[in-house]
Write a protein that holds these residues in place. Structure first.
Motif, PDB file in Angstrom:
ATOM      1  N   PRO A 171     -29.317  -8.242  -8.634  1.00 48.22           N
ATOM      2  CA  PRO A 171     -28.428  -7.105  -8.417  1.00 48.22           C
ATOM      3  C   PRO A 171     -28.819  -5.879  -9.240  1.00 48.22           C
ATOM      4  O   PRO A 171     -28.752  -4.752  -8.737  1.00 48.22           O
ATOM      5  CB  PRO A 171     -27.058  -7.655  -8.824  1.00 48.22           C
ATOM      6  N   ASN A 172     -29.211  -6.086 -10.481  1.00 49.90           N
ATOM      7  CA  ASN A 172     -29.587  -4.948 -11.315  1.00 49.90           C
ATOM      8  C   ASN A 172     -30.833  -4.257 -10.776  1.00 49.90           C
ATOM      9  O   ASN A 172     -30.913  -3.015 -10.751  1.00 49.90           O
ATOM     10  CB  ASN A 172     -29.822  -5.397 -12.752  1.00 49.90           C
ATOM     11  N   LEU A 173     -31.837  -5.042 -10.331  1.00 50.81           N
ATOM     12  CA  LEU A 173     -33.059  -4.440  -9.800  1.00 50.81           C
ATOM     13  C   LEU A 173     -32.766  -3.641  -8.537  1.00 50.81           C
ATOM     14  O   LEU A 173     -33.247  -2.511  -8.371  1.00 50.81           O
ATOM     15  CB  LEU A 173     -34.103  -5.521  -9.506  1.00 50.81           C
ATOM     16  N   LEU A 174     -31.979  -4.201  -7.630  1.00 49.10           N
ATOM     17  CA  LEU A 174     -31.665  -3.476  -6.406  1.00 49.10           C
ATOM     18  C   LEU A 174     -30.859  -2.225  -6.705  1.00 49.10           C
ATOM     19  O   LEU A 174     -31.103  -1.157  -6.132  1.00 49.10           O
ATOM     20  CB  LEU A 174     -30.912  -4.387  -5.435  1.00 49.10           C
ATOM     21  N   ARG A 175     -29.881  -2.328  -7.601  1.00 50.11           N
ATOM     22  CA  ARG A 175     -29.091  -1.152  -7.978  1.00 50.11           C
ATOM     23  C   ARG A 175     -29.982  -0.056  -8.543  1.00 50.11           C
ATOM     24  O   ARG A 175     -29.876   1.111  -8.131  1.00 50.11           O
ATOM     25  CB  ARG A 175     -28.012  -1.539  -8.994  1.00 50.11           C
ATOM     26  N   ARG A 176     -30.865  -0.393  -9.492  1.00 47.75           N
ATOM     27  CA  ARG A 176     -31.727   0.627 -10.102  1.00 47.75           C
ATOM     28  C   ARG A 176     -32.677   1.233  -9.069  1.00 47.75           C
ATOM     29  O   ARG A 176     -32.966   2.429  -9.090  1.00 47.75           O
ATOM     30  CB  ARG A 176     -32.517   0.027 -11.261  1.00 47.75           C
ATOM     31  N   THR A 177     -33.163   0.405  -8.142  1.00 52.02           N
ATOM     32  CA  THR A 177     -34.044   0.927  -7.103  1.00 52.02           C
ATOM     33  C   THR A 177     -33.319   1.950  -6.244  1.00 52.02           C
ATOM     34  O   THR A 177     -33.853   3.030  -5.942  1.00 52.02           O
ATOM     35  CB  THR A 177     -34.569  -0.227  -6.229  1.00 52.02           C
ATOM     36  N   ILE A 178     -32.090   1.635  -5.859  1.00 51.79           N
ATOM     37  CA  ILE A 178     -31.293   2.572  -5.060  1.00 51.79           C
ATOM     38  C   ILE A 178     -30.988   3.839  -5.855  1.00 51.79           C
ATOM     39  O   ILE A 178     -31.121   4.965  -5.341  1.00 51.79           O
ATOM     40  CB  ILE A 178     -30.000   1.891  -4.585  1.00 51.79           C
ATOM     41  N   GLU A 179     -30.583   3.681  -7.114  1.00 49.64           N
ATOM     42  CA  GLU A 179     -30.241   4.845  -7.935  1.00 49.64           C
ATOM     43  C   GLU A 179     -31.435   5.766  -8.118  1.00 49.64           C
ATOM     44  O   GLU A 179     -31.323   6.999  -7.985  1.00 49.64           O
ATOM     45  CB  GLU A 179     -29.722   4.377  -9.301  1.00 49.64           C
TER      46      GLU A 179
END
Length: 320
Positions: A171-179
């Motif tokens: 979840p953290n990796l996907l969130r940072r990628t989107i951000e």
């Protein structure tokens, strides 16, 4: 804009020097640029002029490729990397970063590296260009975007085996990628309210759990939470229906879950003009979306289209 785009030399034994000179010829009266490397490594028929400072590039680039000379230890034999040149390749990248960070240049466009040559010749400690640039910039989180007129797409996980993707995709990796992608579209592409389409991990985005549960377990929930935070997101979507012409009109960039899910569509749609853009750095960096092509280096047949597009995109981003 008068500040130049810095073209790094890349691997001297590859096609980097020749596509740089041909890209300059295509953009000479449109984009100020300079080439950073050893003039001995340019093609024998290259039209260039050695300059002393980037401020001279704008006046020169309309009639010759401005070259900011950086001496290397060895000559360049097309198709055969010389370990003596490895440190020079590394140092040129660092010097290019210094130029953009001091404001002497507007952006960096990097030519392809040969990672084994760097490891053999200089014990290079990074997987590639992007990781080294991130280290030079002091950034821990960066994102690779592949971009063309047809599509912008970001792989969340990159150069890892497919069997390792589910564990790496957090979840953290996907969130940072989107951000990082959304911020990059705003600040470097001038898109005020970026629209992002997010692929599922599994076929048919899991099809209600029949083909995988990550979408139900956490991906859909994370996207819902980020939508509540103001992100314009669609998904998780079946990857096999995201990339046709009508679908691409509904978003500014697609977020894919793994390397081939992202790169197959863009290379199918626009193989010769894809550009690699690194988002999350405190400066603009683009690169052609291909390698050193040792098999055709020095033969004068390399296609400069991706390098030309990468230079042009860097310029447009710097002007945004």
């Amino acid at each position: 804009m008068s500040r130049p785009i810095v073209l790094t030399c890349g691997e001297p034994a590859g096609i980097g020097p020749e596509i740089a000179t041909r890209a300059w010829a295509a953009l000479a009266d449109k984009v100020p640029m300079l080439w950073l490397g050893d003039p001995r490594h340019l093609p024998s028929d290259a039209v260039y002029k050695v300059i002393d400072h980037p401020s001279e590039a704008a006046d020169v680039s309309g009639r010759a490729l401005p070259v900011l000379a950086h001496p290397f230890a060895g000559d360049a034999t097309p198709g055969t990397p010389d370990p003596r040149n490895a440190q020079g390749v590394i140092d040129v990248i660092a010097r290019a970063v210094d130029l953009v960070r001091t404001g002497d240049a507007a952006a960096i466009c990097t030519a392809p590296l040969h990672k084994k040559a760097l490891k053999d010749g200089a014990d290079f400690a990074y997987p590639g260009h992007t990781e080294y640039l991130a280290a030079l910039a002091g950034q821990s989180d960066v994102v690779m975007m592949l971009a063309s007129d047809a599509l912008r797409v970001v792989p969340t996980t990159i150069h890892i085996p497919l069997e390792d993707v589910p564990a790496a995709l957090t979840p953290n990796l996907l969130r940072r990628t989107i951000e990082i992608t959304a911020e990059g579209l705003r600040t470097q592409f001038g898109i005020t309210a970026p629209r992002l389409a997010v692929a599922g991990l599994n076929p048919h985005a899991g099809e209600g759990g029949a083909m995988g549960t990550q979408e139900l377990d956490w991906i859909a929930g994370l996207l819902a939470q980020m939508r509540d935070e103001g992100f314009d997101l669609r998904g998780p979507l079946p990857a096999d229906t995201m990339f046709h012409a009508a679908a691409r009109q509904t978003y500014d960039a697609a977020i894919a879950m793994y390397h081939d899910q992202a790169l197959i569509p863009i290379k199918t749609l626009d193989f010769d003009r894809g550009v690699n853009v690194t988002l999350g750095l405190p400066f603009i960096r683009t690169s052609p979306d291909h390698g050193t092509a040792f098999d055709i280096a020095g033969k004068g047949v390399a296609n400069p289209s991706s390098m030309t597009c990468a230079i042009r995109m860097a310029y447009d981003m710097a002007c945004a």
